[in-house]
Design a protein around this motif. Structure first.
Motif, PDB file in Angstrom:
ATOM      1  N   LEU A   1      34.002  93.959  53.592  1.00  0.00           N
ATOM      2  CA  LEU A   1      34.350  93.793  52.181  1.00  0.00           C
ATOM      3  C   LEU A   1      33.590  94.766  51.280  1.00  0.00           C
ATOM      4  O   LEU A   1      33.954  94.954  50.116  1.00  0.00           O
ATOM      5  N   GLY A   2      32.527  95.345  51.817  1.00  0.00           N
ATOM      6  CA  GLY A   2      31.770  96.326  51.042  1.00  0.00           C
ATOM      7  C   GLY A   2      30.799  95.734  50.050  1.00  0.00           C
ATOM      8  O   GLY A   2      30.300  96.447  49.171  1.00  0.00           O
ATOM      9  N   LEU A   3      30.499  94.453  50.152  1.00  0.00           N
ATOM     10  CA  LEU A   3      29.514  93.820  49.274  1.00  0.00           C
ATOM     11  C   LEU A   3      28.112  94.048  49.827  1.00  0.00           C
ATOM     12  O   LEU A   3      27.900  94.055  51.043  1.00  0.00           O
ATOM     13  N   SER A   4      27.153  94.206  48.941  1.00  0.00           N
ATOM     14  CA  SER A   4      25.772  94.440  49.364  1.00  0.00           C
ATOM     15  C   SER A   4      24.842  93.499  48.605  1.00  0.00           C
ATOM     16  O   SER A   4      25.259  92.785  47.686  1.00  0.00           O
ATOM     17  N   GLY A   5      23.595  93.497  49.002  1.00  0.00           N
ATOM     18  CA  GLY A   5      22.601  92.683  48.306  1.00  0.00           C
ATOM     19  C   GLY A   5      22.587  91.238  48.737  1.00  0.00           C
ATOM     20  O   GLY A   5      22.200  90.361  47.955  1.00  0.00           O
ATOM     21  N   TYR A   6      22.990  90.965  49.971  1.00  0.00           N
ATOM     22  CA  TYR A   6      22.960  89.584  50.444  1.00  0.00           C
ATOM     23  C   TYR A   6      22.632  89.552  51.932  1.00  0.00           C
ATOM     24  O   TYR A   6      22.794  90.556  52.650  1.00  0.00           O
ATOM     25  N   GLN A   7      22.169  88.408  52.381  1.00  0.00           N
ATOM     26  CA  GLN A   7      21.932  88.151  53.797  1.00  0.00           C
ATOM     27  C   GLN A   7      22.513  86.786  54.151  1.00  0.00           C
ATOM     28  O   GLN A   7      22.570  85.890  53.298  1.00  0.00           O
ATOM     29  N   ILE A   8      22.919  86.634  55.395  1.00  0.00           N
ATOM     30  CA  ILE A   8      23.445  85.362  55.881  1.00  0.00           C
ATOM     31  C   ILE A   8      22.388  84.687  56.752  1.00  0.00           C
ATOM     32  O   ILE A   8      21.791  85.324  57.621  1.00  0.00           O
ATOM     33  N   ARG A   9      22.174  83.392  56.495  1.00  0.00           N
ATOM     34  CA  ARG A   9      21.240  82.631  57.326  1.00  0.00           C
ATOM     35  C   ARG A   9      21.963  81.406  57.878  1.00  0.00           C
ATOM     36  O   ARG A   9      22.630  80.682  57.142  1.00  0.00           O
ATOM     37  N   ILE A  10      21.803  81.196  59.174  1.00  0.00           N
ATOM     38  CA  ILE A  10      22.430  80.061  59.854  1.00  0.00           C
ATOM     39  C   ILE A  10      21.345  79.245  60.535  1.00  0.00           C
ATOM     40  O   ILE A  10      20.547  79.791  61.304  1.00  0.00           O
TER      41      ILE A  10
ATOM     42  N   GLU B   1      40.816  93.209  44.670  1.00  0.00           N
ATOM     43  CA  GLU B   1      40.455  94.539  45.160  1.00  0.00           C
ATOM     44  C   GLU B   1      39.419  94.450  46.282  1.00  0.00           C
ATOM     45  O   GLU B   1      39.520  95.154  47.292  1.00  0.00           O
ATOM     46  N   ILE B   2      38.444  93.571  46.115  1.00  0.00           N
ATOM     47  CA  ILE B   2      37.409  93.398  47.145  1.00  0.00           C
ATOM     48  C   ILE B   2      38.032  92.912  48.449  1.00  0.00           C
ATOM     49  O   ILE B   2      37.733  93.427  49.536  1.00  0.00           O
ATOM     50  N   ILE B   3      38.916  91.917  48.355  1.00  0.00           N
ATOM     51  CA  ILE B   3      39.532  91.358  49.558  1.00  0.00           C
ATOM     52  C   ILE B   3      40.475  92.366  50.197  1.00  0.00           C
ATOM     53  O   ILE B   3      40.547  92.487  51.426  1.00  0.00           O
ATOM     54  N   ALA B   4      41.207  93.126  49.370  1.00  0.00           N
ATOM     55  CA  ALA B   4      42.184  94.083  49.898  1.00  0.00           C
ATOM     56  C   ALA B   4      41.518  95.183  50.705  1.00  0.00           C
ATOM     57  O   ALA B   4      42.101  95.692  51.671  1.00  0.00           O
ATOM     58  N   ARG B   5      40.296  95.571  50.343  1.00  0.00           N
ATOM     59  CA  ARG B   5      39.648  96.681  51.054  1.00  0.00           C
ATOM     60  C   ARG B   5      38.980  96.233  52.351  1.00  0.00           C
ATOM     61  O   ARG B   5      38.541  97.056  53.142  1.00  0.00           O
ATOM     62  N   GLY B   6      38.904  94.930  52.578  1.00  0.00           N
ATOM     63  CA  GLY B   6      38.266  94.425  53.789  1.00  0.00           C
ATOM     64  C   GLY B   6      39.135  94.614  55.016  1.00  0.00           C
ATOM     65  O   GLY B   6      40.366  94.616  54.939  1.00  0.00           O
TER      66      GLY B   6
ATOM     67  N   VAL C   1      30.498  84.166  65.643  1.00  0.00           N
ATOM     68  CA  VAL C   1      29.719  84.504  64.446  1.00  0.00           C
ATOM     69  C   VAL C   1      29.628  86.009  64.255  1.00  0.00           C
ATOM     70  O   VAL C   1      29.688  86.515  63.121  1.00  0.00           O
ATOM     71  N   ASP C   2      29.473  86.770  65.337  1.00  0.00           N
ATOM     72  CA  ASP C   2      29.368  88.228  65.214  1.00  0.00           C
ATOM     73  C   ASP C   2      30.652  88.815  64.620  1.00  0.00           C
ATOM     74  O   ASP C   2      30.600  89.695  63.757  1.00  0.00           O
ATOM     75  N   SER C   3      31.797  88.326  65.082  1.00  0.00           N
ATOM     76  CA  SER C   3      33.066  88.795  64.529  1.00  0.00           C
ATOM     77  C   SER C   3      33.199  88.405  63.061  1.00  0.00           C
ATOM     78  O   SER C   3      33.684  89.194  62.236  1.00  0.00           O
ATOM     79  N   LEU C   4      32.765  87.191  62.729  1.00  0.00           N
ATOM     80  CA  LEU C   4      32.787  86.739  61.339  1.00  0.00           C
ATOM     81  C   LEU C   4      31.968  87.668  60.462  1.00  0.00           C
ATOM     82  O   LEU C   4      32.427  88.115  59.396  1.00  0.00           O
ATOM     83  N   LYS C   5      30.754  88.004  60.901  1.00  0.00           N
ATOM     84  CA  LYS C   5      29.873  88.862  60.105  1.00  0.00           C
ATOM     85  C   LYS C   5      30.461  90.267  59.961  1.00  0.00           C
ATOM     86  O   LYS C   5      30.376  90.874  58.887  1.00  0.00           O
ATOM     87  N   ARG C   6      31.058  90.792  61.039  1.00  0.00           N
ATOM     88  CA  ARG C   6      31.649  92.138  60.961  1.00  0.00           C
ATOM     89  C   ARG C   6      32.770  92.191  59.936  1.00  0.00           C
ATOM     90  O   ARG C   6      32.869  93.127  59.136  1.00  0.00           O
ATOM     91  N   GLN C   7      33.610  91.173  59.956  1.00  0.00           N
ATOM     92  CA  GLN C   7      34.725  91.173  59.008  1.00  0.00           C
ATOM     93  C   GLN C   7      34.234  91.002  57.576  1.00  0.00           C
ATOM     94  O   GLN C   7      34.773  91.610  56.647  1.00  0.00           O
ATOM     95  N   LEU C   8      33.223  90.165  57.380  1.00  0.00           N
ATOM     96  CA  LEU C   8      32.676  89.989  56.035  1.00  0.00           C
ATOM     97  C   LEU C   8      32.003  91.267  55.534  1.00  0.00           C
ATOM     98  O   LEU C   8      32.098  91.606  54.346  1.00  0.00           O
ATOM     99  N   SER C   9      31.337  91.995  56.425  1.00  0.00           N
ATOM    100  CA  SER C   9      30.667  93.235  56.008  1.00  0.00           C
ATOM    101  C   SER C   9      31.672  94.295  55.585  1.00  0.00           C
ATOM    102  O   SER C   9      31.360  95.190  54.799  1.00  0.00           O
TER     103      SER C   9
END
Length: 402
Positions: A38-47, A79-84, A28-36
């Motif tokens: 992408l440069g998107l803001s204004g959200y939180q992940i809850r599991i 563009e969002i995916i390419a910058r990740g 999960v930590d690796s998943l969150k790092r890769q998703l972050s």
């Protein structure tokens, strides 16, 4: 061969897919790092850990703040995916999923993929769902993907365009060629993102293949109807060498002879057959009684789909009856691999047997799209994709020898 099977008895969505992958034990930590990245803001992940009709499952939610989001275009998503900071495979699969979404929306609304406004599927939570799912499946390290038939539900769903029938028009377009059924519970069970993920990854749909189960994960849906386990089940397992090279399964062969129908109708009937989920459909010229020229119409499908196919033939053709029988078939294992060309990413369908690739074919739709975008002959893109795959096979073979 290590495979992942999507058991969609309660449909599929992007968040259910990520939740089931987390339930399988991805990092999960690796998943969150890769998703972050992408440069998107204004959200939180809850599991969370939840239950669905007594089955323990994982629930994945993307909590987005209340500020309005733009209606993004496909170019914005690319563009969002390419910058990740993603692997090339995860990036390619993510873009392919959104391209499928764009193509489906364009067909459903009579426009072009570049003009499609992503409303719900362009929101932050949908981007996180799709990209997160592609990151997660790569973490599993599986070789092939398969899926069951898809429960889509029925009724209506509220969308940016108003009330839409279930499955929504865009979702229905994505699921062309995949076996679907309504089920007994009203509501939307397959979302556009879920449909895009499954159809991008999975090369075939049908019953669970014979395999040795390694792990099982459950991803919970948002609703929790009484007496119904609203969850996606993902099964990771190992196919035996024999099963992996030449799996054997049952199909139903449906046939009827026709000599009195307008030839223009055959194209319509074949299209309906594939829309229902037929594995193959074709016509053969035959000579019938009184030396009249006629047509033998043949459709191959999975046993569960045969009643729907037969009903369609009785309603849509002039036949007075059909004959059908169950047959066994052995097929080469097939995988979808991605190669990079100077024109862009191309999926390649590979047939394997005896532990090696026997045949391969670049995906026509990918090559056509890239050829049109680059304004070059289609055969040039196909040749480039074939050369890229041959080079990849040589490099993989060299690595294995070392």
């Amino acid at each position: 061969m290590r495979v992942l099977y999507f058991d969609c008895f309660a449909g599929v969505s992007g968040d259910m897919t990520i939740a089931a992958l987390i339930d399988l034990g991805i990092d999960v930590d690796s998943l969150k790092r890769q998703l972050s990245s992408l440069g998107l803001s204004g959200y939180q992940i809850r599991i969370d850990r939840v239950e669905r009709s007594g089955i323990a499952a994982t629930k994945f939610d993307v909590l987005v703040d209340s500020s309005p989001q733009p209606a993004r275009h496909l170019a914005d998503i690319r563009e969002i995916i390419a910058r990740g900071n993603l692997s090339e495979l995860a990036r390619s699969r993510s873009i392919q999923a959104f391209e499928r979404l764009a193509e489906a929306e364009a067909r459903a609304h009579g426009t072009t993929i570049d003009k499609v406004h992503f409303h719900e599927v362009g929101a932050i939570d949908s981007i996180i769902d799709v990209v997160g799912a592609m990151i997660g499946v790569e973490m599993l390290g599986v070789d092939s993907f398969f899926s069951s038939s898809l429960r889509v539900g029925y009724g209506t769903v509220k969308a940016a365009h108003g009330l839409l029938p279930v499955p929504a028009p865009g979702t229905a377009e994505i699921l062309r060629g995949a076996p679907i059924y309504a089920g007994q519970i009203e509501g939307e069970f397959v979302t556009p993102t879920g449909a895009a993920i499954v159809t991008t990854l999975c090369e075939s749909f049908g019953p669970l293949p014979a395999l040795s189960i390694e792990r099982i994960g459950y991803g919970a849906g948002s609703r929790n109807p009484e007496g119904f386990p609203n969850a996606l089940r993902l099964v990771v397992g190992e196919l035996s060498d024999q099963t992996a090279s030449e799996p054997e399964n049952a199909v139903v062969v449906i046939e009827t002879n026709i000599d009195d129908m307008n030839p223009q109708v055959y194209e319509h009937v074949l299209r309906l057959a594939f829309k229902l989920g037929a594995l193959d459909a074709f016509i053969t010229p035959v000579q019938m009684k009184k030396s009249r020229p006629g047509v033998l119409l043949t459709i191959l499908c999975e046993p569960a789909l045969s009643p729907a196919v037969i009903d369609m033939l009785l309603a849509e053709t002039t036949t007075l009856g059909v004959r059908y029988s169950e047959a066994k078939r052995r097929v080469l294992a097939r995988t979808i691999e991605t190669v990079e060309t100077k024109y862009g990413s191309v999926r390649v369908k590979v047939a394997r047997g005896g532990g090696r690739a026997l045949h391969f074919q670049p995906e026509y739709e990918d090559c056509l799209r890239l050829a049109e975008a680059a304004d070059v002959p289609l055969i040039e893109v196909q040749a480039a994709a074939s050369a890229a795959y041959r080079k990849k096979e040589q490099l993989d073979g060299t690595s294995e020898e070392k």
